[in-house]
Design a protein around this motif. Structure first.
Motif, PDB file in Angstrom:
ATOM      1  N   LYS A 138       0.875  -1.460  -0.006  1.00 18.05           N
ATOM      2  CA  LYS A 138       0.077  -0.074  -0.149  1.00 18.05           C
ATOM      3  C   LYS A 138       0.723   1.396   0.104  1.00 18.05           C
ATOM      4  N   CYS A 139       1.946   1.369   0.811  1.00 19.27           N
ATOM      5  CA  CYS A 139       2.967   2.268   0.659  1.00 19.27           C
ATOM      6  C   CYS A 139       3.545   2.701  -0.685  1.00 19.27           C
ATOM      7  N   LYS A 140       3.924   1.438  -1.223  1.00 20.76           N
ATOM      8  CA  LYS A 140       4.405   1.686  -2.504  1.00 20.76           C
ATOM      9  C   LYS A 140       3.462   2.328  -3.472  1.00 20.76           C
ATOM     10  N   GLU A 141       2.072   1.688  -3.607  1.00 20.46           N
ATOM     11  CA  GLU A 141       1.114   2.190  -4.476  1.00 20.46           C
ATOM     12  C   GLU A 141       0.919   3.919  -4.213  1.00 20.46           C
ATOM     13  N   VAL A 142       0.929   4.306  -2.978  1.00 20.94           N
ATOM     14  CA  VAL A 142       0.903   5.651  -2.563  1.00 20.94           C
ATOM     15  C   VAL A 142       2.012   6.393  -3.161  1.00 20.94           C
ATOM     16  N   PHE A 143       3.103   5.755  -2.893  1.00 20.57           N
ATOM     17  CA  PHE A 143       4.416   6.569  -3.561  1.00 20.57           C
ATOM     18  C   PHE A 143       4.383   6.653  -4.739  1.00 20.57           C
ATOM     19  N   LEU A 144       4.316   5.429  -5.585  1.00 18.32           N
ATOM     20  CA  LEU A 144       4.426   5.640  -7.142  1.00 18.32           C
ATOM     21  C   LEU A 144       3.054   6.602  -7.742  1.00 18.32           C
ATOM     22  N   LEU A 145       1.988   6.715  -7.019  1.00 18.74           N
ATOM     23  CA  LEU A 145       1.147   7.982  -7.334  1.00 18.74           C
ATOM     24  C   LEU A 145       1.468   9.089  -7.425  1.00 18.74           C
ATOM     25  N   ARG A 146       2.420   9.427  -6.281  1.00 11.83           N
ATOM     26  CA  ARG A 146       2.870  10.655  -5.811  1.00 11.83           C
ATOM     27  C   ARG A 146       4.083  10.881  -6.768  1.00 11.83           C
ATOM     28  N   HIS A 147       4.811  10.120  -6.983  1.00 12.03           N
ATOM     29  CA  HIS A 147       6.028   9.998  -7.997  1.00 12.03           C
ATOM     30  C   HIS A 147       6.061   9.981  -9.369  1.00 12.03           C
ATOM     31  N   GLN A 148       5.219   9.305  -9.808  1.00 11.34           N
ATOM     32  CA  GLN A 148       5.234   9.001 -11.075  1.00 11.34           C
ATOM     33  C   GLN A 148       3.929   9.782 -11.810  1.00 11.34           C
ATOM     34  N   GLN A 149       2.932   9.961 -11.010  1.00  7.99           N
ATOM     35  CA  GLN A 149       1.763  10.643 -11.618  1.00  7.99           C
ATOM     36  C   GLN A 149       1.666  11.979 -11.048  1.00  7.99           C
ATOM     37  N   GLN A 150       2.541  12.216  -9.910  1.00 13.33           N
ATOM     38  CA  GLN A 150       2.610  13.635  -9.403  1.00 13.33           C
ATOM     39  C   GLN A 150       1.405  14.046  -8.782  1.00 13.33           C
ATOM     40  N   LEU A 151       0.277  13.255  -8.137  1.00  4.89           N
ATOM     41  CA  LEU A 151      -1.080  13.712  -7.597  1.00  4.89           C
ATOM     42  C   LEU A 151      -0.881  14.288  -6.289  1.00  4.89           C
ATOM     43  N   SER A 152      -1.596  15.052  -5.951  1.00  7.52           N
ATOM     44  CA  SER A 152      -1.533  15.623  -4.752  1.00  7.52           C
ATOM     45  C   SER A 152      -1.959  14.453  -3.534  1.00  7.52           C
ATOM     46  N   ASN A 153      -1.721  14.843  -2.373  1.00  3.41           N
ATOM     47  CA  ASN A 153      -2.319  13.757  -1.165  1.00  3.41           C
ATOM     48  C   ASN A 153      -3.792  13.690  -1.357  1.00  3.41           C
ATOM     49  N   LYS A 154      -4.485  14.888  -1.560  1.00  3.90           N
ATOM     50  CA  LYS A 154      -5.848  14.504  -1.535  1.00  3.90           C
ATOM     51  C   LYS A 154      -6.317  13.943  -2.716  1.00  3.90           C
ATOM     52  N   MET A 155      -5.812  14.070  -3.963  1.00  3.64           N
ATOM     53  CA  MET A 155      -6.035  13.299  -5.094  1.00  3.64           C
ATOM     54  C   MET A 155      -5.779  11.884  -4.898  1.00  3.64           C
ATOM     55  N   ILE A 156      -4.646  11.489  -4.181  1.00  2.00           N
ATOM     56  CA  ILE A 156      -4.440   9.931  -3.895  1.00  2.00           C
ATOM     57  C   ILE A 156      -5.491   9.558  -2.953  1.00  2.00           C
ATOM     58  N   ALA A 157      -5.719  10.181  -2.045  1.00  2.00           N
ATOM     59  CA  ALA A 157      -6.720  10.082  -1.065  1.00  2.00           C
ATOM     60  C   ALA A 157      -7.972   9.381  -1.572  1.00  2.00           C
ATOM     61  N   GLU A 158      -8.458  10.214  -2.474  1.00  2.00           N
ATOM     62  CA  GLU A 158      -9.763  10.020  -3.331  1.00  2.00           C
ATOM     63  C   GLU A 158      -9.720   8.949  -4.102  1.00  2.00           C
TER      64      GLU A 158
END
Length: 200
Positions: A138-158
């Motif tokens: 789960k940590c990896k999934e969040v990390f890659l969304l932030r790193h590769q897609q440059q999503l904000s924390n709010k966007m990742i949470a949604e």
């Protein structure tokens, strides 16, 4: 000494028992002071995960040094003093990360367009992605969304249907894990990696 007697001990008496490796005494001291220390750390850092980690370090250090530790103040004062310096270290580390972040984001346009620089950035990014395999799923999934897609924390949470605070916790864990995995790299190189990975 049974649990009821342990609860009647003063902090000083608990410390004497801790020096004799009495785990019940340590647990009692931990229970008495944990929430107060956590509250202090959280108010200064506004990050529950890091606050919890620092408080855990305070108690771990106390236990590891139990045989040689000399406390000239109250136990509470000692614990809060140790925590204060750990919080200051974390704040200083944040300032360093922010300085690197600003330097990276505000670099001259010509440098940003330089092919060699872009190649280096891609190589660094590839290294970061490979290190992500060391993270929990789960940590990896969040990390890659932030790193590769440059999503904000709010966007990742949604997207993942989790609390934004949980996202922040995963990002914090990823940052700490990366720092540990890259501890043998030069500090400047490590800071750039962290900027690329988590501080965009």
């Amino acid at each position: 000494m049974d649990p009821i007697e342990i609860e009647l001990c003063t902090d000083g008496e608990l410390m004497d028992l801790i020096r004799k490796e009495n785990r019940s005494a340590f647990n009692e001291l931990y229970k008495r002071h944990w929430s107060g220390l956590l509250d202090v750390a959280f108010k200064r850092l506004k990050d529950e995960d890091i606050a919890e980690e620092l408080v855990q370090e305070v108690f771990l250090n106390l236990y590891l040094k139990r045989e040689t530790l000399t406390i000239t103040t109250t136990i509470a004062a000692y614990l809060h003093t140790v925590l204060k310096y750990k919080v200051l270290d974390e704040i200083r580390a944040r300032l360093v990360r922010n300085n690197y972040r600003e330097e990276w984001l505000n670099r001259p346009p010509l440098l940003a367009a330089d092919a060699h620089t872009l190649l280096e950035k891609k190589e660094l990014s590839d290294l970061i992605v490979s290190l992500a395999d060391q993270l929990a799923p789960k940590c990896k999934e969040v990390f890659l969304l932030r790193h590769q897609q440059q999503l904000s924390n709010k966007m990742i949470a949604e997207r993942l249907k989790i609390a934004e605070k949980t996202v922040e916790g995963h990002i914090s864990t990823a940052r700490k894990t990366l720092k540990n995995l890259l501890k043998d790299y030069p500090s400047d190189f490590l800071s750039i990696l962290l900027c690329l990975a988590l501080l965009k």
